[in-house]
Design a protein around this motif. Structure first.
Motif, PDB file in Angstrom:
ATOM      1  N   ALA A  22     -58.993 -21.080 -58.379  1.00 15.91           N
ATOM      2  CA  ALA A  22     -57.888 -21.997 -58.675  1.00 15.91           C
ATOM      3  C   ALA A  22     -56.574 -21.482 -58.079  1.00 15.91           C
ATOM      4  O   ALA A  22     -55.503 -21.830 -58.537  1.00 15.91           O
ATOM      5  CB  ALA A  22     -57.758 -22.196 -60.185  1.00 15.91           C
ATOM      6  N   VAL A  23     -56.694 -20.611 -57.077  1.00 18.64           N
ATOM      7  CA  VAL A  23     -55.543 -20.209 -56.266  1.00 18.64           C
ATOM      8  C   VAL A  23     -55.908 -20.507 -54.823  1.00 18.64           C
ATOM      9  O   VAL A  23     -57.046 -20.317 -54.412  1.00 18.64           O
ATOM     10  CB  VAL A  23     -55.148 -18.718 -56.445  1.00 18.64           C
ATOM     11  CG1 VAL A  23     -54.711 -18.439 -57.862  1.00 18.64           C
ATOM     12  CG2 VAL A  23     -56.243 -17.778 -56.026  1.00 18.64           C
ATOM     13  N   GLY A  24     -54.952 -20.991 -54.094  1.00 14.29           N
ATOM     14  CA  GLY A  24     -55.265 -21.373 -52.726  1.00 14.29           C
ATOM     15  C   GLY A  24     -54.205 -20.938 -51.752  1.00 14.29           C
ATOM     16  O   GLY A  24     -53.100 -20.560 -52.135  1.00 14.29           O
ATOM     17  N   SER A  25     -54.566 -20.991 -50.503  1.00 12.47           N
ATOM     18  CA  SER A  25     -53.646 -20.781 -49.384  1.00 12.47           C
ATOM     19  C   SER A  25     -54.042 -21.785 -48.310  1.00 12.47           C
ATOM     20  O   SER A  25     -55.173 -22.288 -48.307  1.00 12.47           O
ATOM     21  CB  SER A  25     -53.765 -19.354 -48.836  1.00 12.47           C
ATOM     22  OG  SER A  25     -53.327 -18.406 -49.775  1.00 12.47           O
ATOM     23  N   ASP A  65     -55.488 -14.028 -45.502  1.00 15.19           N
ATOM     24  CA  ASP A  65     -54.384 -13.571 -46.347  1.00 15.19           C
ATOM     25  C   ASP A  65     -54.708 -13.797 -47.830  1.00 15.19           C
ATOM     26  O   ASP A  65     -54.387 -12.964 -48.675  1.00 15.19           O
ATOM     27  CB  ASP A  65     -53.085 -14.304 -46.001  1.00 15.19           C
ATOM     28  CG  ASP A  65     -52.516 -13.877 -44.659  1.00 15.19           C
ATOM     29  OD1 ASP A  65     -52.825 -12.757 -44.207  1.00 15.19           O
ATOM     30  OD2 ASP A  65     -51.753 -14.663 -44.065  1.00 15.19           O
ATOM     31  N   ARG A  66     -55.345 -14.928 -48.143  1.00 12.09           N
ATOM     32  CA  ARG A  66     -55.746 -15.216 -49.529  1.00 12.09           C
ATOM     33  C   ARG A  66     -56.711 -14.153 -50.035  1.00 12.09           C
ATOM     34  O   ARG A  66     -56.550 -13.613 -51.127  1.00 12.09           O
ATOM     35  CB  ARG A  66     -56.392 -16.607 -49.612  1.00 12.09           C
ATOM     36  CG  ARG A  66     -56.893 -16.960 -50.998  1.00 12.09           C
ATOM     37  CD  ARG A  66     -57.678 -18.298 -50.978  1.00 12.09           C
ATOM     38  NE  ARG A  66     -58.256 -18.548 -52.271  1.00 12.09           N
ATOM     39  CZ  ARG A  66     -59.404 -18.028 -52.693  1.00 12.09           C
ATOM     40  NH1 ARG A  66     -60.117 -17.231 -51.905  1.00 12.09           N
ATOM     41  NH2 ARG A  66     -59.866 -18.304 -53.897  1.00 12.09           N
ATOM     42  N   GLU A  67     -57.714 -13.855 -49.243  1.00  9.49           N
ATOM     43  CA  GLU A  67     -58.707 -12.852 -49.642  1.00  9.49           C
ATOM     44  C   GLU A  67     -58.067 -11.476 -49.822  1.00  9.49           C
ATOM     45  O   GLU A  67     -58.371 -10.760 -50.778  1.00  9.49           O
ATOM     46  CB  GLU A  67     -59.847 -12.780 -48.617  1.00  9.49           C
ATOM     47  CG  GLU A  67     -60.744 -14.000 -48.616  1.00  9.49           C
ATOM     48  CD  GLU A  67     -61.369 -14.277 -49.974  1.00  9.49           C
ATOM     49  OE1 GLU A  67     -61.824 -13.323 -50.643  1.00  9.49           O
ATOM     50  OE2 GLU A  67     -61.393 -15.457 -50.378  1.00  9.49           O
ATOM     51  N   HIS A 119     -51.306 -15.735 -51.313  1.00 13.51           N
ATOM     52  CA  HIS A 119     -50.829 -14.535 -50.624  1.00 13.51           C
ATOM     53  C   HIS A 119     -49.310 -14.360 -50.686  1.00 13.51           C
ATOM     54  O   HIS A 119     -48.795 -13.340 -50.247  1.00 13.51           O
ATOM     55  CB  HIS A 119     -51.307 -14.548 -49.165  1.00 13.51           C
ATOM     56  CG  HIS A 119     -50.809 -15.715 -48.376  1.00 13.51           C
ATOM     57  ND1 HIS A 119     -51.251 -16.996 -48.603  1.00 13.51           N
ATOM     58  CD2 HIS A 119     -49.902 -15.789 -47.375  1.00 13.51           C
ATOM     59  CE1 HIS A 119     -50.639 -17.818 -47.762  1.00 13.51           C
ATOM     60  NE2 HIS A 119     -49.824 -17.108 -47.013  1.00 13.51           N
ATOM     61  N   VAL A 120     -48.604 -15.336 -51.240  1.00 14.34           N
ATOM     62  CA  VAL A 120     -47.151 -15.224 -51.343  1.00 14.34           C
ATOM     63  C   VAL A 120     -46.729 -15.399 -52.805  1.00 14.34           C
ATOM     64  O   VAL A 120     -46.526 -14.419 -53.519  1.00 14.34           O
ATOM     65  CB  VAL A 120     -46.430 -16.259 -50.432  1.00 14.34           C
ATOM     66  CG1 VAL A 120     -44.921 -16.116 -50.524  1.00 14.34           C
ATOM     67  CG2 VAL A 120     -46.874 -16.118 -48.982  1.00 14.34           C
ATOM     68  N   CYS A 121     -46.607 -16.640 -53.249  1.00 13.45           N
ATOM     69  CA  CYS A 121     -46.084 -16.919 -54.587  1.00 13.45           C
ATOM     70  C   CYS A 121     -46.973 -16.386 -55.701  1.00 13.45           C
ATOM     71  O   CYS A 121     -46.487 -15.762 -56.649  1.00 13.45           O
ATOM     72  CB  CYS A 121     -45.873 -18.416 -54.756  1.00 13.45           C
ATOM     73  SG  CYS A 121     -44.622 -19.081 -53.638  1.00 13.45           S
ATOM     74  N   VAL A 122     -48.269 -16.641 -55.615  1.00 16.45           N
ATOM     75  CA  VAL A 122     -49.165 -16.178 -56.672  1.00 16.45           C
ATOM     76  C   VAL A 122     -49.156 -14.657 -56.733  1.00 16.45           C
ATOM     77  O   VAL A 122     -48.974 -14.067 -57.804  1.00 16.45           O
ATOM     78  CB  VAL A 122     -50.603 -16.713 -56.482  1.00 16.45           C
ATOM     79  CG1 VAL A 122     -51.558 -16.085 -57.480  1.00 16.45           C
ATOM     80  CG2 VAL A 122     -50.622 -18.234 -56.616  1.00 16.45           C
TER      81      VAL A 122
END
Length: 121
Positions: free
Chosen positions: A67-70, A77-79, A44-47
């Protein structure tokens, strides 16, 4: 691992979105490809900021969703970030999908090694 990269391909990331770092512009601008596959931490930020920046530079981006996480507390926020990246034109894919897309067939010399890794997961 660093030995696999030329000196100009390694840069310090001081901003949330990699493509806006001045030292990275030569790396991204010099690529002879239009597609980039992205994985990473803090979806939710860098990616997300990196991916949106890459899209802004005209790249087609595939985000490997598994393969992306929070952090655990930031799963909503990730979703939302995955939805936003997809709405911006990024493709979402899973790790196995990307790996087998890269090999293309069982005849690829890397297929067996990738298959053994996938089966172990």
């Amino acid at each position: 691992m660093r030995s696999r990269f030329a000196g100009g391909e390694i840069f310090e990331k001081t901003c949330f979105g990699a493509p806006i770092i001045p030292s990275s512009s030569t790396v991204f601008d010099g690529l002879e490809r239009t597609n980039i596959v992205v994985t990473g931490m803090e979806a939710h930020v860098c990616v997300m900021q990196t991916v949106l920046g890459l899209r802004g530079h005209g790249f087609e981006v595939v985000v490997v969703a598994d393969a992306v996480g929070s952090r655990e507390a930031r799963q909503l926020d990730r979703e939302l970030a995955l939805r936003r990246m997809e709405a911006d034109g990024c493709a979402l894919a899973g790790t196995e999908t990307v790996l087998f897309e890269w090999t293309g067939s069982g005849a690829d010399p890397h297929f067996r090694a990738i298959l053994s890794i996938v089966k172990a997961l």
